[in-house]
Design an enzyme around this catalytic site. Sequence first.
Site, PDB file in Angstrom:
ATOM      1  N   CYS A  11       3.457   5.815   5.229  1.00 48.58           N
ATOM      2  CA  CYS A  11       3.412   6.609   6.525  1.00 48.58           C
ATOM      3  C   CYS A  11       3.613   7.828   5.824  1.00 48.58           C
ATOM      4  O   CYS A  11       3.096   7.995   4.530  1.00 48.58           O
ATOM      5  CB  CYS A  11       4.838   6.519   7.222  1.00 48.58           C
ATOM      6  SG  CYS A  11       6.202   6.776   6.345  1.00 48.58           S
ATOM      7  N   CYS A  87       2.232   4.949  10.333  1.00 46.48           N
ATOM      8  CA  CYS A  87       2.079   5.890  11.160  1.00 46.48           C
ATOM      9  C   CYS A  87       0.724   6.308  11.404  1.00 46.48           C
ATOM     10  O   CYS A  87      -0.280   6.317  10.442  1.00 46.48           O
ATOM     11  CB  CYS A  87       2.890   7.189  10.792  1.00 46.48           C
ATOM     12  SG  CYS A  87       2.257   8.077   9.243  1.00 46.48           S
ATOM     13  N   CYS A  95      -6.900   7.646   1.731  1.00 48.73           N
ATOM     14  CA  CYS A  95      -6.101   6.958   0.789  1.00 48.73           C
ATOM     15  C   CYS A  95      -6.565   6.779  -0.589  1.00 48.73           C
ATOM     16  O   CYS A  95      -7.681   6.960  -0.983  1.00 48.73           O
ATOM     17  CB  CYS A  95      -5.588   5.308   1.185  1.00 48.73           C
ATOM     18  SG  CYS A  95      -4.846   5.368   2.626  1.00 48.73           S
TER      19      CYS A  95
END
Length: 174
Positions: A11, A87, A95
């Site tokens: 998150c 989230c 990422c």
Amino acid sequence: MDRAYNVLFLCTGNSARSIIAEAILNKVGAGRFVAHSAGSQPKGQVNPNTIALLEGLGYDTAGFRSKSWSEFARAGAPALDFVFTVCDNAAGEACPVWPGQPMTAHWGVPDPAEATGNAAQVALAFKDAYRMLHQRIAIFSALPIESLDKLSLQARLKDIGRMEGAIAKAVEHS
């Protein structure tokens, strides 16, 4: 598989939802899974309501800390088998490249750290997040991972993220 599956929950702040998910999977999936958590912009400390919730449920919270996802993208990091964003902010971010080319899915849960109101209302928001994550993780940990082909497993992981309870609560909190 000769080793436990490594799972990373992501998150943004790594102070509430991802920590809760890490705690749940390490308990529910002990021996089969090793759960970790991290954040794209870690808060640097775990939310005190997260600690209170987990301790109240009998979890040992001594090892939890808010940390960056970069710890899991470095050489020598555990080879990840699964990465779940919990989230919406982290799901939309670019990422790092994860070692091990893990399977990924988004399991969005409303952020209990943003809950407002009195102490009981805030505690309820944390309990709701726990309940939603526990339900999803219980289903995930019961999947026959070894016998599913990659496409089927990916579909199951996405289905878990679309479970009804999370959507209903997301609407209530907005």
